[in-house]
Design a protein around this motif. Structure first.
Motif, PDB file in Angstrom:
ATOM      1  N   SER A   9      52.883  24.153  36.932  1.00 49.90           N
ATOM      2  CA  SER A   9      54.402  23.575  36.868  1.00 49.90           C
ATOM      3  C   SER A   9      54.062  22.438  37.190  1.00 49.90           C
ATOM      4  N   GLU A  10      54.371  21.099  36.356  1.00 48.74           N
ATOM      5  CA  GLU A  10      54.292  19.741  36.619  1.00 48.74           C
ATOM      6  C   GLU A  10      52.873  19.380  37.380  1.00 48.74           C
ATOM      7  N   LEU A  11      51.884  19.860  37.050  1.00 48.66           N
ATOM      8  CA  LEU A  11      50.705  19.467  37.761  1.00 48.66           C
ATOM      9  C   LEU A  11      50.171  18.180  37.200  1.00 48.66           C
ATOM     10  N   SER A  12      49.703  17.372  38.059  1.00 46.35           N
ATOM     11  CA  SER A  12      49.202  16.070  37.879  1.00 46.35           C
ATOM     12  C   SER A  12      47.667  16.202  37.862  1.00 46.35           C
ATOM     13  N   LEU A  13      47.022  15.605  36.744  1.00 39.43           N
ATOM     14  CA  LEU A  13      45.682  15.610  36.756  1.00 39.43           C
ATOM     15  C   LEU A  13      45.094  14.249  37.260  1.00 39.43           C
ATOM     16  N   GLY A  53      41.614  26.104  43.005  1.00 38.63           N
ATOM     17  CA  GLY A  53      41.488  25.818  44.349  1.00 38.63           C
ATOM     18  C   GLY A  53      40.126  24.836  44.764  1.00 38.63           C
ATOM     19  N   LEU A  54      39.387  24.531  43.892  1.00 46.24           N
ATOM     20  CA  LEU A  54      38.329  23.647  44.135  1.00 46.24           C
ATOM     21  C   LEU A  54      38.873  22.179  44.420  1.00 46.24           C
ATOM     22  N   GLN A  55      40.011  21.664  43.816  1.00 44.00           N
ATOM     23  CA  GLN A  55      40.389  20.416  43.883  1.00 44.00           C
ATOM     24  C   GLN A  55      41.730  20.538  44.382  1.00 44.00           C
ATOM     25  N   PRO A  56      42.240  20.011  45.446  1.00 46.68           N
ATOM     26  CA  PRO A  56      43.787  20.223  45.699  1.00 46.68           C
ATOM     27  C   PRO A  56      44.754  19.878  44.723  1.00 46.68           C
ATOM     28  N   VAL A  57      45.755  20.466  44.963  1.00 47.63           N
ATOM     29  CA  VAL A  57      47.112  20.398  44.255  1.00 47.63           C
ATOM     30  C   VAL A  57      47.714  19.227  44.760  1.00 47.63           C
ATOM     31  N   THR A  58      47.697  18.128  44.233  1.00 43.34           N
ATOM     32  CA  THR A  58      48.279  16.744  45.008  1.00 43.34           C
ATOM     33  C   THR A  58      49.892  16.595  44.536  1.00 43.34           C
ATOM     34  N   ALA A  59      50.306  17.176  43.262  1.00 43.82           N
ATOM     35  CA  ALA A  59      51.562  17.130  42.766  1.00 43.82           C
ATOM     36  C   ALA A  59      51.823  18.108  41.792  1.00 43.82           C
TER      37      ALA A  59
END
Length: 257
Positions: A9-13, A53-59
């Motif tokens: 949901s609304e995941l920023s890359l 999960g190797l890179q944090p979910v920032t947004a």
């Protein structure tokens, strides 16, 4: 109603250079297979690493069967996500059998040796990838294609809920590409799991995946079932070269003109 196996949901890359793509939203149900397509640098690997999960979910948010990824332990995440990396880390000296057995680590009980079930699963994974005869070989003595098959066998042995594959056809000849992806698709169907693969190969995506996330390299994306996303116009725009399509009685084929 049962939650999707994976919900985004609304995941920023993001990358060190800035935003790669506008916020991504999608869901994946059991039995579905998603291809992530796009040019180099569009965020395919970044997305895979964020989902496992190797890179944090920032947004935004990522959840597996309703469980927030940020609240899961490393072992819980490894039971849910089986990651096949595009570039495997240089392994320590080990046999093929030992490397595939590493796939069972997420299921290990503290202070317990591998169970009979673990050994049965590893032996079956080796057999499925035609690796049984190489079980005692040192991993460093194998060719690139053989090592890729070992990596796929380890992910199979892991028995995740979602297979996440970064360029799974790397180093494999044509026959093994088809064999390995057929095998993974059968496993997804049998076990009610799901599969996500980042690939440059449009034809592999068209043949093996039910859905496509196409990153256009300009910050946008298109997500939907494979037939609706893959067409000459959309692909030509995303890859910045003319991509033609041929329709055969069995499938659609794409090639750069």
């Amino acid at each position: 109603m049962k939650s999707p196996l994976l919900n985004v949901s609304e995941l920023s890359l993001c990358s060190p250079g800035g935003i790669l793509c506008e916020p991504v939203s999608l869901s994946l149900n059991a039995g579905e297979r998603l291809a992530i397509l796009g040019k180099n640098g569009t965020g395919k690997t970044t997305l895979l690493h964020t989902l496992c999960g190797l890179q944090p979910v920032t947004a935004g948010a990522v959840s597996f069967e309703g469980l927030d990824l940020r609240e899961l332990s490393g072992q819980q995440t490894a039971r849910l996500c089986g990651m096949l990396f595009q570039h495997e880390a240089e392994p320590m000296p080990a046999t093929v059998y030992e490397v595939v057995m590493l796939g069972r680590l997420p299921h290990a009980r503290q202070w317990h040796w591998e169970s009979r079930q673990d050994h049965d699963i590893v032996q079956q994974s080796l057999k499925l990838l035609n690796l049984s005869s190489l079980a005692t070989r040192d991993i460093h003595t194998l060719s690139g294609g053989e090592r890729q098959r070992v990596a796929i066998a380890a992910v199979l042995a892991q028995q995740p809920r979602v297979f996440m594959l970064d360029e799974p056809s790397n180093h494999l000849d044509i026959a093994f590409q088809i064999q390995a992806l057929n095998l993974l698709c059968e496993r997804v169907s049998q076990d009610n799991t799901a599969l996500i693969m980042a690939t440059h190969d449009i034809n592999l995506a068209a043949r093996f995946c039910t859905h496509v996330l196409l990153l256009n390299g300009k910050g946008g994306y298109r997500f939907g079932d494979t037939a609706s996303v893959l067409d000459s116009t959309t692909l030509s725009d995303a890859f910045e070269c003319r991509v033609d399509m041929i329709v055969t009685p069995e499938r659609r084929l794409f090639f750069p003109a």
